[in-house]
Design a protein around this motif. Structure first.
Motif, PDB file in Angstrom:
ATOM      1  N   ALA A  24       0.841  -1.192   0.000  1.00  0.00           N
ATOM      2  CA  ALA A  24       0.000   0.000   0.000  1.00  0.00           C
ATOM      3  C   ALA A  24       0.880   1.248   0.000  1.00  0.00           C
ATOM      4  O   ALA A  24       1.993   1.234   0.540  1.00  0.00           O
ATOM      5  N   ALA A  68     -13.675   5.305   5.841  1.00  0.00           N
ATOM      6  CA  ALA A  68     -12.428   5.309   5.075  1.00  0.00           C
ATOM      7  C   ALA A  68     -11.313   4.607   5.826  1.00  0.00           C
ATOM      8  O   ALA A  68     -10.472   3.924   5.226  1.00  0.00           O
ATOM      9  N   HIS A 100     -11.439   0.907   5.423  1.00  0.00           N
ATOM     10  CA  HIS A 100     -11.199   0.439   4.054  1.00  0.00           C
ATOM     11  C   HIS A 100      -9.787   0.770   3.588  1.00  0.00           C
ATOM     12  O   HIS A 100      -9.445   0.540   2.425  1.00  0.00           O
ATOM     13  N   ASP A 101      -8.977   1.291   4.486  1.00  0.00           N
ATOM     14  CA  ASP A 101      -7.609   1.694   4.155  1.00  0.00           C
ATOM     15  C   ASP A 101      -6.633   0.691   4.755  1.00  0.00           C
ATOM     16  O   ASP A 101      -6.640   0.451   5.974  1.00  0.00           O
ATOM     17  N   ARG A 102      -5.779   0.088   3.928  1.00  0.00           N
ATOM     18  CA  ARG A 102      -4.896  -0.976   4.413  1.00  0.00           C
ATOM     19  C   ARG A 102      -3.893  -0.474   5.439  1.00  0.00           C
ATOM     20  O   ARG A 102      -3.561  -1.189   6.402  1.00  0.00           O
ATOM     21  N   SER A 121      -4.315   1.977   7.592  1.00  0.00           N
ATOM     22  CA  SER A 121      -5.042   2.171   8.848  1.00  0.00           C
ATOM     23  C   SER A 121      -5.328   0.837   9.528  1.00  0.00           C
ATOM     24  O   SER A 121      -5.176   0.702  10.746  1.00  0.00           O
ATOM     25  N   ALA A 170      -3.928  10.477   4.167  1.00  0.00           N
ATOM     26  CA  ALA A 170      -3.361   9.218   4.665  1.00  0.00           C
ATOM     27  C   ALA A 170      -2.909   9.366   6.107  1.00  0.00           C
ATOM     28  O   ALA A 170      -3.128   8.464   6.938  1.00  0.00           O
ATOM     29  N   ARG A 190      -6.041   9.513   8.362  1.00  0.00           N
ATOM     30  CA  ARG A 190      -6.619   8.175   8.572  1.00  0.00           C
ATOM     31  C   ARG A 190      -5.767   7.357   9.542  1.00  0.00           C
ATOM     32  O   ARG A 190      -6.303   6.651  10.408  1.00  0.00           O
TER      33      ARG A 190
END
Length: 398
Positions: A125, A291, A294-296, A298, A363, A366
Motif C-alpha cells: 500500500a 475510510a 477500508h484503508d490498508r 489504517s 493518509a 486516517r
C-alpha cells in the motif's frame, strides 16, 4: 537526617507515577477537546491556528504552530524521556540485569511484533514503507492514567514492570525516529550539534549548575539538530542522556533528578497534552471512519497496536520465563501481565508523531484516526481486565 537511597528511589518512582497519572487524565481531556474542535463549527478556526506559520524564514524556522509543537515543544518531552532512560539504565530498575531482563525483552517483543504485523498487513500500500513504525510505541502517560483509574488491585511490582517496559519502548521509538526520519544529513549543523552536546557534557563534568549556560546550550543544540536533517526532538533525548545521574557526596540529588522533578510536570501536564490537542484533531464522521476501515495502512496500524502489542509483550514475557532468562516480578500473575500487554496497545503520543512523520494529507489523518481507535479499544479492554483483577483481590481480602 539524609533520606536513605532506597527510600529516595521509592519516593521518586511514586512521584513519577503520580505525575504521569495526572498527565494521562489531562491528555484525555486535550484529545477530547481536539476531536470536538475539529468536528464542530470551530473546525476551520482550529485548522487555521494549527497551520498558521510563524518564525524566521532565513533560519528555515518558518514553521506552522503544529510543527513548532511537534518539533520544538515535544523536544521537552523527549528530554525528560532521555533523563528517565539514563536514570533507569544507570541507577534504576534497568541497571540490574536480572531485574531488567523481563521488561526489556517484553518491550522488544512489543516493538518487533507490531511492526511485523503492520508491515505484513500494509505491504504494497502507498506509504507502507515507513508506516509500519506507527504501532511500535506505547504511551506511558495514557497507560499509567488507565492503570491508576482501574488498577487499584494490581501489585506495585506490576506498575514498575509497565514503567520499565515503557522506558525501553521509548528508546526503541527514539531509534526508529532517528533512523527512519532523517531525510538527509547536513554535515556542518550536525558537527555543531555534536560540539554543543560535548560542551553540555563537559559542563556536567565540571559541575556547573547555572541555567544561564544550559538553556542557551539546549536551544542552540536544538537549532543545530533541526538544521542537520535529523528530527529535532532527538536533541532532547541526546541532552537527557548526557546529563549526570549520580549524586556527588553531600549533594541532595543528581542533576537528572532535579531536572526531572522540575520538568516532568510540565512535560506530562502541558507539553504532551498540547501536542495531542494539535495532533488528535481528526475527522470522526461516518465517512471518515468508513475510510479508515477500508484503508490498508489504517488497518495495519490498528492490527499492529491492538493485536501486535499484546502478542509481542505477553508472548515474549511467557517465553522468557519458560526459558529461564527472565522472571516474573513478585506477586504478579500471568493475568496481570496479560492486562498490561493489552494496555501496551495504547500507542498515543509517539504513534501520532510517527504517523505525522511517515504520511501526509488524508493518509496521515486516517492513520491518526486508526491510532485513536486502537488506543481507545486497548484502554477500555485493559481497564475491564484491571477492574476484574481488583474485584478478585477485594474478595480475597474479605
Amino acid at each position: 537526617m539524609t533520606e536513605p537511597a532506597p527510600a529516595r528511589g521509592t519516593a521518586a518512582l511514586a512521584r513519577y507515577l503520580r505525575t504521569e497519572t495526572v498527565g494521562g487524565v489531562v491528555l484525555l481531556v486535550a484529545t477530547a477537546l481536539a476531536l470536538l474542535a475539529a468536528n464542530s463549527p470551530l473546525g476551520g478556526l482550529y485548522a487555521g491556528v494549527r497551520d498558521f506559520a510563524v518564525g524566521p524564514a532565513a533560519l528555515h524556522l518558518d514553521l506552522t504552530v503544529g510543527e513548532w509543537v511537534k518539533d520544538g515543544l515535544l523536544a521537552v518531552f523527549f528530554f525528560v524521556a532521555g533523563l528517565e532512560l539514563k536514570r533507569e539504565l544507570v541507577v534504576g530498575e534497568l541497571a540490574d540485569r536480572r531485574t531488567a531482563a523481563l521488561p526489556v525483552l517484553a518491550a522488544f517483543g512489543g516493538m518487533v511484533v507490531p511492526a511485523i504485523i503492520a508491515f505484513a498487513v500494509g505491504h504494497g500500500a502507498p506509504g507502507a514503507g515507513q508506516a509500519w513504525a506507527i504501532p511500535v510505541a506505547t504511551d506511558i502517560a495514557f497507560a499509567l492514567g488507565v492503570l491508576s483509574l482501574a488498577g487499584s488491585g494490581i501489585p506495585a511490582a506490576a506498575r514498575v514492570f509497565l514503567l520499565s517496559l515503557a522506558v525501553v519502548d521509548d528508546l526503541g521509538a527514539i531509534i526508529v525516529i532517528a533512523v527512519l526520519f532523517t531525510a538527509g544529513l547536513s554535515p556542518l549543523p550536525l558537527l555543531a550539534a555534536v560540539l554543543l552536546g560535548a560542551a553540555y557534557w563537559f559542563a556536567q563534568r565540571r559541575r556547573i549548575t547555572t541555567p544561564w549556560l544550559y538553556v542557551p546550550l539546549a536551544v542552540a543544540t536544538w537549532l543545530a539538530v533541526h538544521g542537520s536533517g535529523i528530527h529535532a526532538t532527538i536533541a532532547g533525548v541526546a541532552l537527557g542522556l548526557l546529563t549526570r545521574v549520580r549524586a556527588d557526596p553531600g549533594e541532595d540529588a543528581a542533576p537528572s533528578v532535579r531536572l526531572e522533578h522540575r520538568l516532568q510536570p510540565w512535560s506530562a501536564g502541558l507539553v504532551v497534552p498540547v501536542f495531542a490537542f494539535f495532533a488528535a484533531g481528526v475527522p470522526v464522521n461516518g465517512a471518515a471512519l468508513g475510510a479508515v476501515f477500508h484503508d490498508r495502512i489504517s488497518i495495519a496500524v490498528m492490527a499492529g497496536l491492538f493485536f501486535g502489542k499484546f502478542i509481542g509483550i505477553f508472548g515474549t514475557s511467557y517465553l522468557a520465563v519458560r526459558l529461564g532468562i527472565g522472571a516474573r516480578p513478585g506477586g504478579v500473575t500471568w493475568r496481570d501481565i496479560s492486562a498490561l500487554a493489552v494496555l501496551g496497545g495504547v500507542g498515543f503520543t509517539v504513534s501520532l508523531l510517527i504517523a505525522e512523520l511517515s504520511l501526509t494529507g488524508d493518509a496521515a489523518e486516517r492513520a491518526k484516526t486508526a491510532v485513536l481507535i486502537a488506543s481507545a479499544l486497548a484502554a477500555l479492554i485493559a481497564a475491564a481486565l484491571l477492574l476484574r483483577r481488583g474485584r478478585r483481590t477485594a474478595r480475597e481480602l474479605n
